[in-house]
Design an enzyme around this catalytic site. Sequence first.
Site, PDB file in Angstrom:
ATOM      1  N   ARG A   1      21.421  82.384  55.495  1.00  0.00           N
ATOM      2  CA  ARG A   1      20.523  83.563  56.246  1.00  0.00           C
ATOM      3  C   ARG A   1      19.555  83.182  57.304  1.00  0.00           C
ATOM      4  O   ARG A   1      18.776  83.739  57.591  1.00  0.00           O
ATOM      5  CB  ARG A   1      19.540  83.832  54.725  1.00  0.00           C
ATOM      6  CG  ARG A   1      20.124  85.250  54.395  1.00  0.00           C
ATOM      7  CD  ARG A   1      19.155  85.444  53.178  1.00  0.00           C
ATOM      8  NE  ARG A   1      18.983  86.723  52.523  1.00  0.00           N
ATOM      9  CZ  ARG A   1      19.543  87.308  51.974  1.00  0.00           C
ATOM     10  NH1 ARG A   1      20.381  86.791  51.269  1.00  0.00           N
ATOM     11  NH2 ARG A   1      19.647  88.384  51.603  1.00  0.00           N
TER      12      ARG A   1
ATOM     13  N   LYS B   1      26.899  94.071  51.044  1.00  0.00           N
ATOM     14  CA  LYS B   1      27.476  92.783  51.053  1.00  0.00           C
ATOM     15  C   LYS B   1      28.287  92.238  49.437  1.00  0.00           C
ATOM     16  O   LYS B   1      29.252  91.777  49.251  1.00  0.00           O
ATOM     17  CB  LYS B   1      26.556  91.566  51.173  1.00  0.00           C
ATOM     18  CG  LYS B   1      26.091  91.570  52.507  1.00  0.00           C
ATOM     19  CD  LYS B   1      25.159  90.133  52.827  1.00  0.00           C
ATOM     20  CE  LYS B   1      23.864  90.367  52.023  1.00  0.00           C
ATOM     21  NZ  LYS B   1      23.029  91.370  52.364  1.00  0.00           N
TER      22      LYS B   1
ATOM     23  N   ARG C   1      16.945  96.233  40.038  1.00  0.00           N
ATOM     24  CA  ARG C   1      16.266  94.968  40.551  1.00  0.00           C
ATOM     25  C   ARG C   1      14.967  95.059  40.896  1.00  0.00           C
ATOM     26  O   ARG C   1      14.615  95.985  41.415  1.00  0.00           O
ATOM     27  CB  ARG C   1      16.962  94.287  41.811  1.00  0.00           C
ATOM     28  CG  ARG C   1      18.527  93.457  41.412  1.00  0.00           C
ATOM     29  CD  ARG C   1      19.170  92.932  42.557  1.00  0.00           C
ATOM     30  NE  ARG C   1      18.473  92.724  43.844  1.00  0.00           N
ATOM     31  CZ  ARG C   1      18.931  92.250  45.033  1.00  0.00           C
ATOM     32  NH1 ARG C   1      20.302  92.389  45.271  1.00  0.00           N
ATOM     33  NH2 ARG C   1      18.105  91.974  45.946  1.00  0.00           N
TER      34      ARG C   1
ATOM     35  N   ARG D   1      11.943  92.585  53.619  1.00  0.00           N
ATOM     36  CA  ARG D   1      13.443  91.998  53.762  1.00  0.00           C
ATOM     37  C   ARG D   1      14.140  92.269  54.937  1.00  0.00           C
ATOM     38  O   ARG D   1      14.724  91.689  55.388  1.00  0.00           O
ATOM     39  CB  ARG D   1      13.923  92.487  52.346  1.00  0.00           C
ATOM     40  CG  ARG D   1      13.734  91.891  51.328  1.00  0.00           C
ATOM     41  CD  ARG D   1      13.947  92.601  49.860  1.00  0.00           C
ATOM     42  NE  ARG D   1      15.382  92.785  49.661  1.00  0.00           N
ATOM     43  CZ  ARG D   1      15.991  93.600  48.763  1.00  0.00           C
ATOM     44  NH1 ARG D   1      15.151  94.354  48.101  1.00  0.00           N
ATOM     45  NH2 ARG D   1      17.223  93.670  48.449  1.00  0.00           N
TER      46      ARG D   1
ATOM     47  N   ARG E   1      20.087 101.827  44.070  1.00  0.00           N
ATOM     48  CA  ARG E   1      20.979 100.736  43.719  1.00  0.00           C
ATOM     49  C   ARG E   1      20.443 100.296  42.164  1.00  0.00           C
ATOM     50  O   ARG E   1      19.566 100.309  41.718  1.00  0.00           O
ATOM     51  CB  ARG E   1      20.929  99.456  44.346  1.00  0.00           C
ATOM     52  CG  ARG E   1      21.513  98.470  43.793  1.00  0.00           C
ATOM     53  CD  ARG E   1      21.999  97.263  44.978  1.00  0.00           C
ATOM     54  NE  ARG E   1      20.746  96.571  45.527  1.00  0.00           N
ATOM     55  CZ  ARG E   1      20.844  95.780  46.402  1.00  0.00           C
ATOM     56  NH1 ARG E   1      22.344  95.693  47.043  1.00  0.00           N
ATOM     57  NH2 ARG E   1      19.832  95.103  46.935  1.00  0.00           N
TER      58      ARG E   1
END
Length: 222
Positions: free
Chosen positions: A88, A13, A162, A173, A127
Amino acid sequence: MVIIMLGAPGTGKGTVAGILTSKLGIPQVSTGDIFRKHIKEQTELGKLAESYISKGQLVPDDVTIDLVKNRLKDSDVQNGIILDGFPRTVKQAEELDKILNKEGKKVDIVINLTTPEEEIIERIVNRRVCSNQDCKTIYNLVLNPPKQEGICDKCGHELIQRKDDNVETVKSRLENYFELTSTLVEYYEKQGKIYSALVSKAINKLGEDVAEDIVKYIENLK
Ligand code: ADP
Ligand code: ZN
């Protein structure tokens, strides 16, 4: 134009929204980024958000809706916005519709990104993001590594991982996504607003490729 980015964590995203922002000139607003900024500054909101985010839980609707409601008043987003990570929940989507309606606006397009689950986990743990708040470029150590280890190609700042990008948090998540957020696809499908795209290395389509398709699609709408 109001564009919404939907998709499970790790589907790309942020990457796609970033490219759309530079190609279309519409600002990207990421609720996750706003929360992370508050956490870094240890504001009251930051402390509250951190208690949920660190466990892989969603920040409560009332807090998140208020945040977006205020951000939508800013002058830079009056001609368009790319909402990345909001809404969300159905409650958030309903409230967003109400806020926009009052101003004679509406959600125009909802980009729904999907990625096979095994690829998602691999992507999230690999990531890395640029620590420069004005850059925030997203890298992947396997799929899209920086030229120099640990350094952003674009601005030279340090790359960081992160805190919530670990295997344990990712699982909850993803659960939240399938329980709460995936129903939004139906919500917007009923309104005929969904543009779906598969982001997967298995078919050689990564965020950059999908973003290009979306830009063409949006330009044809005009
Ligand atoms: P990702 O999509 O990879 O999980 P984000 O940066 O969009 O990353 O969000 C990080 C975290 O911030 C989420 O796991 C959640 O805890 C919180 N968050 C972001 N947006 C929302 C939202 N709209 N409602 C509730 N919580 C949110
Ligand atoms: Zn950078």
